[in-house]
Each structure stands twice: as C-alpha cells, then as structure tokens.
Enzyme design. Structure first.
Site, PDB file in Angstrom:
ATOM      1  N   SER A  71       0.826  -1.197   0.000  1.00  0.00           N
ATOM      2  CA  SER A  71       0.000   0.000   0.000  1.00  0.00           C
ATOM      3  C   SER A  71       0.870   1.261   0.000  1.00  0.00           C
ATOM      4  CB  SER A  71      -0.969  -0.054   1.194  1.00  0.00           C
ATOM      5  OG  SER A  71      -1.991   0.900   1.068  1.00  0.00           O
ATOM      6  N   HIS A  95      -7.308  -5.891  -0.393  1.00  0.00           N
ATOM      7  CA  HIS A  95      -6.132  -5.057  -0.191  1.00  0.00           C
ATOM      8  C   HIS A  95      -5.151  -5.709   0.792  1.00  0.00           C
ATOM      9  CE1 HIS A  95      -3.979  -1.272  -0.390  1.00  0.00           C
ATOM     10  NE2 HIS A  95      -3.930  -1.214   0.931  1.00  0.00           N
ATOM     11  N   GLU A 122      -9.854  -4.947  -5.301  1.00  0.00           N
ATOM     12  CA  GLU A 122      -9.315  -3.733  -4.674  1.00  0.00           C
ATOM     13  C   GLU A 122      -9.707  -2.466  -5.425  1.00  0.00           C
ATOM     14  OE1 GLU A 122      -5.412  -3.421  -3.157  1.00  0.00           O
ATOM     15  OE2 GLU A 122      -4.898  -5.494  -3.632  1.00  0.00           O
TER      16      GLU A 122
END
Length: 299
Positions: free
Chosen positions: A142, A267, A237
């Site tokens: 991320s 995610h 996602e």
C-alpha cells in the site's frame, strides 16, 4: 477451484472491527487486525533504533543474513507499524531466504511528507554501511509500496547503487486519486474507499505540496532505470488501477515488471497469511522473485 471460505473469513474479521475515527484508534485497530496471528516460533527478532525512528531485524532458520529484505509497512502513511506487519515481513524473509529489516518510519499527520521518505533514505544508508546494494531487496504494501518506489527513485536521482529489486503489494501510487477502480470496485473492497484515501492524502501531503509530485505519487515519476519489480494486487481492490497503471508506466520505461492480479483477493491480503492460503502463495511467489534477483545481481 479456489476455496473462497478463507478470504470470506478475513472479510468477516475486518467487518467485525470497523475503522474508527481518531488516528490513535486507527493505529490500534490496524495492529489488532494485522497482528491477529503471531509470528512463527522459529523466527528471531531484534529491535534496532535508528535516528529518530525504530526498525526490527528478523531471521528465519536457514536464511542468509547477508541478503536483506527491507520492508515498509502500509497504513496510508498515517498508521501501520512493525507490529501490524510482523507476520507478513517475517514470513517473506523466510520465503526469500533473507534477513529482514522492517522500518517503522514516522507517521503523518504529526510527521507529514517528506518525513517518511527521509526515514526510508536513512534506513537505506544504515543498511549500506554493511550490505552491498545488490544484496538488498526493498518491498512494501500500500503506502509502503509507494514509499519503496519513491526511495528507489531518490537513489536513481542521486546516481547511487540500486537494490536488486522491488516488491510492491497493493501499491498506492497515485495520491491524486484518479484511478477508475476507486469507483468500480468500491462496493466489493472491504477496506479502502475514496473518502478515506482523500483523508490520508490530506494528512500526509502539506497544502503547499502537489499530490502529483512524483515523490508522493510515483505513478508520475520517471521510472527509467529502475530494477526489476514484482507487483501483486487483488482483483477486489479499489487500488487495482493504481497497480495496473503503474505496471504499464514501468513497462513503457523499459523496466522489467511482473504484474500479478489475484482473483477475489482484497487489499494487502498477504498480511493474513497465517489463515489464508492465497496469502502464503503470494509470499512464496515474492520470495522466489527476490531470490532470483539477488542471485542474478551477485552473478
């Protein structure tokens, strides 16, 4: 056929612990869900204090302590920690046959951009005091994946030796939030939504900085000269387009890039590898990629 019950159980865990409002509460929550399962008994960990932030070594039996995976946790630059990502990092080190250095960089909004990038550069300098660049892989999930790219770009800009490769899990590469899947995947992503990302971007990027700055949004960086990259993203996602557009940009810049889109995954799904076969498989893929890159750089 893939067994969907495992990912459905992870979705249930996440929905049972919805994201709270305050930063302190959010940081507690990500540690609670990220560290739901402890690290394996055979992993050795050792804390290390760098200049103004913390890091942690880990080593699995049989791993080569001279090969390093440096990892930057996700959490939108505002939460996440060594604790929340410890299971992911330590198992990735095992898969790669490498020692790991998990970096607890400073968080926004208390420490906005460029604090996280400054800490990433400092962690790299710390490693390079003892380890050859080609023996180091850099990874993150991320925001940590975005930070991985920003660090490599900083090294490119300064003409320094580069790591053997980069590993990007569910990368957040565009803080302008222009990806189409922010809308098309909104109903099926249990974690990441546009309003939340906007809040994070505003907390991380000072008002006088532009969110299209390539140090903030590596999608807009000049990627030419980057080392091999492995990008792993789930099909469920909202950040899917951040991964696919970045992979295309890297390919257009003649970077060796491998894009894996994992069906039904959410995610940063490798976080829950203790109870998720697809998480373990993704880590094995990444470990094999890191081994190949470091071995190839050595030759």
């Amino acid at each position: 056929m893939t067994d969907h019950r495992e990912i459905d159980a992870i979705r249930a865990l996440l929905s049972s612990k919805p994201r709270p409002v305050g930063w302190a509460e959010r940081r507690h929550r990500i540690e609670e869900v990220g560290a739901a399962w402890p690290i394996a008994d055979d992993i050795k960990v050792e804390a290390v204090e760098l200049n103004g932030f913390s890091a942690e070594w880990s080593l699995a039996p049989g791993s080569d302590a001279s090969h390093i995976l440096m990892f930057f946790h996700g959490g939108g630059y505002c939460s996440g920690s060594i604790v929340s990502h410890r299971r992911l990092v330590t198992e990735a080190g095992r898969a790669a046959g490498a020692r790991t250095l998990a970096v607890g960089y400073r968080l926004a909004p208390e420490n906005p951009f460029p604090a996280a990038l400054d800490d990433a550069i400092a962690a790299w300098r710390f490693l390079r005091e003892h380890i050859k660049a080609e023996h180091i892989a850099i990874g993150g999930d991320s925001a940590g994946a975005g930070l991985t790219v920003s660090l490599i770009n900083a090294l490119l800009a300064s003409g320094e030796a580069l790591p053997a490769c980069g590993w990007l899990i569910s990368p957040w590469t565009d803080l302008t939030l222009s990806g189409t899947t922010l809308e098309t995947k909104d109903a099926i992503d249990p974690l990441i939504h546009k309003g939340y990302l906007l809040e994070l971007a505003e907390a991380y990027v000072p008002a006088h900085e532009h969110r299209k700055d390539p140090r903030v949004s590596p999608l807009y960086a000049d990627l030419k000269g980057m080392p091999p990259l492995l990008i792993q993203v789930g099909s469920d996602e909202t950040l899917l387009a951040d991964a696919t557009r970045f992979a295309a940009a890297a390919g257009e810049a003649d970077v060796e890039v491998t894009l894996e889109i994992w069906p039904r995954m959410i995610h940063a799904w490798p976080l829950w590898n203790a109870k998720l076969e697809a998480g373990r498989q993704a880590i094995v893929h990444a470990g094999n990629f890191i081994r190949r890159c470091i071995d190839g750089a050595e030759r």
